[in-house]
Design a protein around this motif. Structure first.
Motif, PDB file in Angstrom:
ATOM      1  N   ILE A   1       0.844  -1.193   0.000  1.00 39.95           N
ATOM      2  CA  ILE A   1       0.000   0.000   0.000  1.00 39.95           C
ATOM      3  C   ILE A   1       0.881   1.245   0.000  1.00 39.95           C
ATOM      4  O   ILE A   1       1.723   1.416   0.878  1.00 39.95           O
ATOM      5  CB  ILE A   1      -0.942   0.045   1.231  1.00 39.95           C
ATOM      6  CG1 ILE A   1      -1.737  -1.251   1.357  1.00 39.95           C
ATOM      7  CG2 ILE A   1      -1.858   1.259   1.145  1.00 39.95           C
ATOM      8  CD1 ILE A   1      -2.672  -1.548   0.225  1.00 39.95           C
ATOM      9  N   LEU A   2       0.671   2.128  -0.984  1.00 39.51           N
ATOM     10  CA  LEU A   2       1.375   3.407  -1.026  1.00 39.51           C
ATOM     11  C   LEU A   2       0.554   4.479  -0.311  1.00 39.51           C
ATOM     12  O   LEU A   2      -0.670   4.425  -0.302  1.00 39.51           O
ATOM     13  CB  LEU A   2       1.619   3.843  -2.474  1.00 39.51           C
ATOM     14  CG  LEU A   2       2.988   3.488  -3.056  1.00 39.51           C
ATOM     15  CD1 LEU A   2       3.183   1.988  -3.089  1.00 39.51           C
ATOM     16  CD2 LEU A   2       3.155   4.089  -4.450  1.00 39.51           C
ATOM     17  N   GLY A   3       1.246   5.459   0.273  1.00 35.43           N
ATOM     18  CA  GLY A   3       0.544   6.518   0.999  1.00 35.43           C
ATOM     19  C   GLY A   3      -0.252   5.956   2.149  1.00 35.43           C
ATOM     20  O   GLY A   3      -1.388   6.361   2.416  1.00 35.43           O
TER      21      GLY A   3
ATOM     22  N   VAL B   1       1.299  -6.940  -5.414  1.00 35.69           N
ATOM     23  CA  VAL B   1       0.518  -5.949  -6.161  1.00 35.69           C
ATOM     24  C   VAL B   1       0.535  -4.626  -5.402  1.00 35.69           C
ATOM     25  O   VAL B   1       0.164  -4.560  -4.227  1.00 35.69           O
ATOM     26  CB  VAL B   1      -0.934  -6.413  -6.348  1.00 35.69           C
ATOM     27  CG1 VAL B   1      -1.719  -5.389  -7.171  1.00 35.69           C
ATOM     28  CG2 VAL B   1      -0.981  -7.776  -7.030  1.00 35.69           C
ATOM     29  N   ILE B   2       0.971  -3.579  -6.077  1.00 34.74           N
ATOM     30  CA  ILE B   2       0.990  -2.243  -5.485  1.00 34.74           C
ATOM     31  C   ILE B   2      -0.399  -1.627  -5.604  1.00 34.74           C
ATOM     32  O   ILE B   2      -1.041  -1.717  -6.648  1.00 34.74           O
ATOM     33  CB  ILE B   2       1.999  -1.344  -6.214  1.00 34.74           C
ATOM     34  CG1 ILE B   2       3.385  -2.000  -6.250  1.00 34.74           C
ATOM     35  CG2 ILE B   2       2.068   0.036  -5.580  1.00 34.74           C
ATOM     36  CD1 ILE B   2       4.307  -1.414  -7.300  1.00 34.74           C
TER      37      ILE B   2
ATOM     38  N   MET C   1       5.347   5.926  -9.850  1.00 32.78           N
ATOM     39  CA  MET C   1       5.227   4.578  -9.291  1.00 32.78           C
ATOM     40  C   MET C   1       5.130   3.534 -10.396  1.00 32.78           C
ATOM     41  O   MET C   1       5.759   2.481 -10.332  1.00 32.78           O
ATOM     42  CB  MET C   1       3.984   4.512  -8.388  1.00 32.78           C
ATOM     43  CG  MET C   1       3.692   3.139  -7.791  1.00 32.78           C
ATOM     44  SD  MET C   1       2.879   1.972  -8.906  1.00 32.78           S
ATOM     45  CE  MET C   1       1.341   2.826  -9.213  1.00 32.78           C
ATOM     46  N   ALA C   2       4.322   3.827 -11.425  1.00 36.74           N
ATOM     47  CA  ALA C   2       4.127   2.874 -12.515  1.00 36.74           C
ATOM     48  C   ALA C   2       5.441   2.595 -13.244  1.00 36.74           C
ATOM     49  O   ALA C   2       5.695   1.464 -13.676  1.00 36.74           O
ATOM     50  CB  ALA C   2       3.080   3.403 -13.491  1.00 36.74           C
TER      51      ALA C   2
ATOM     52  N   ALA D   1       0.286  -3.289 -10.571  1.00 40.47           N
ATOM     53  CA  ALA D   1      -0.097  -2.083  -9.838  1.00 40.47           C
ATOM     54  C   ALA D   1      -1.552  -1.723 -10.103  1.00 40.47           C
ATOM     55  O   ALA D   1      -2.005  -1.731 -11.246  1.00 40.47           O
ATOM     56  CB  ALA D   1       0.801  -0.913 -10.234  1.00 40.47           C
ATOM     57  N   VAL D   2      -2.258  -1.409  -9.018  1.00 39.01           N
ATOM     58  CA  VAL D   2      -3.635  -0.920  -9.082  1.00 39.01           C
ATOM     59  C   VAL D   2      -3.613   0.555  -8.712  1.00 39.01           C
ATOM     60  O   VAL D   2      -3.115   0.924  -7.650  1.00 39.01           O
ATOM     61  CB  VAL D   2      -4.553  -1.691  -8.114  1.00 39.01           C
ATOM     62  CG1 VAL D   2      -5.927  -1.026  -8.017  1.00 39.01           C
ATOM     63  CG2 VAL D   2      -4.690  -3.139  -8.544  1.00 39.01           C
ATOM     64  N   ILE D   3      -4.154   1.399  -9.588  1.00 42.35           N
ATOM     65  CA  ILE D   3      -4.117   2.846  -9.384  1.00 42.35           C
ATOM     66  C   ILE D   3      -5.540   3.393  -9.326  1.00 42.35           C
ATOM     67  O   ILE D   3      -6.331   3.201 -10.248  1.00 42.35           O
ATOM     68  CB  ILE D   3      -3.343   3.540 -10.522  1.00 42.35           C
ATOM     69  CG1 ILE D   3      -1.898   3.003 -10.583  1.00 42.35           C
ATOM     70  CG2 ILE D   3      -3.340   5.061 -10.326  1.00 42.35           C
ATOM     71  CD1 ILE D   3      -1.139   3.454 -11.813  1.00 42.35           C
TER      72      ILE D   3
END
Length: 259
Positions: A7-9, A65-66, A78-79, A89-91
């Motif tokens: 998890i970012l942020g 998975v990001i 990030m990508a 990656a899921v955005i």
């Protein structure tokens, strides 16, 4: 088999929701959290790596998975890193311009990438059914939209509003950029038939409301979607993460691909 996620942020409002829901989901393993430099304190989750550098973190959690709901420039950066390491990656970031979306599509050729400006199941079902409504009503109905969000939201109109409005325009065979009207002020004259107005309200802690209006002769149709909590979007993103872990690179995936 469970899916590993990063998890970012993680200390942000959306990031914290994602962390808590991932920890509670038996089909997910939270293997990493990432925050900006100097902001990693207090992120202590059993068996979970903490970092302020995604580049350093990814080799330690290969294949994870990001999940990213940060900001347009950050999500594109990030990508690029995800593509380098082959990490899916899921955005869910909104406000990406056309160039940034095209850049994501390039990175999606190297690693599975999923992007949706709104992760709610309800909104994505609307995107499927709205064209039928537009075509059935015909061109005598003027189309407008009002979107409302909390006062901390930085982009306007919202990514969801833009996606919905583009859907309406496509159903009429219009190019959205040619017919959009995001602001009206002063003596503007009569409303052209070939126009879609999208107006923005900001205030309080509203998670997200979108109302589409179809103004016809002698009647009005209103279609409204209201998000009651951020868990709606987090749930969709984590569902996408589970699905994306089994996909191959080659295209920029969206909610329609899951459906």
């Amino acid at each position: 088999m469970s899916t590993n996620v990063v998890i970012l942020g993680a200390k942000g409002r959306m990031g914290n929701t994602l962390v808590n829901m991932a920890l509670a989901d038996s089909e997910l393993n939270l293997v990493g959290v990432c925050e900006r430099e100097g902001n990693t304190g207090g992120m202590d989750y059993d068996g979970c790596l903490t970092s302020d550098c995604l580049e350093d973190l990814l080799p330690k959690v290969p294949g994870a998975v990001i999940v990213d709901f940060t900001a347009p420039a950050s999500s594109v950066a990030m990508a690029k890193i995800a593509a380098k390491h082959g990490s899916p990656a899921v955005i869910g970031t909104t406000g990406l311009d056309k160039d940034q979306q095209e850049e994501l599509a390039e990175y999606a050729k190297e690693t599975p990438i999923f992007w949706a400006p709104n992760m709610s199941v309800g909104v994505n079902v609307l995107l499927k059914v709205l064209p039928e409504l537009v075509k059935a009503l015909g061109e005598d109905y003027d189309m407008e939209m009002v979107e409302t969000h909390h006062k901390m939201k930085k982009d306007s109109p919202s990514g969801t509003a833009l996606k919905l409005a583009q859907c309406l325009a496509e159903a009429r065979g219009w190019e959205y950029d040619d017919v959009k009207k995001h602001c009206r002020d002063g003596i503007i004259g009569e409303r052209p038939q070939k126009e879609i107005g999208v107006q923005t309200l900001r205030g309080g802690d509203v998670v997200g409301d979108h109302t589409m209006y179809f103004f016809g002769p002698g009647e009005r149709i209103e279609v409204t979607h209201r998000a009651h909590s951020r868990e709606t979007f987090a749930s969709g993103a984590l569902r996408a993460a589970k699905w994306l872990s089994g996909q191959k690179p080659g295209k920029l995936y969206a909610m329609a691909d899951i459906f």
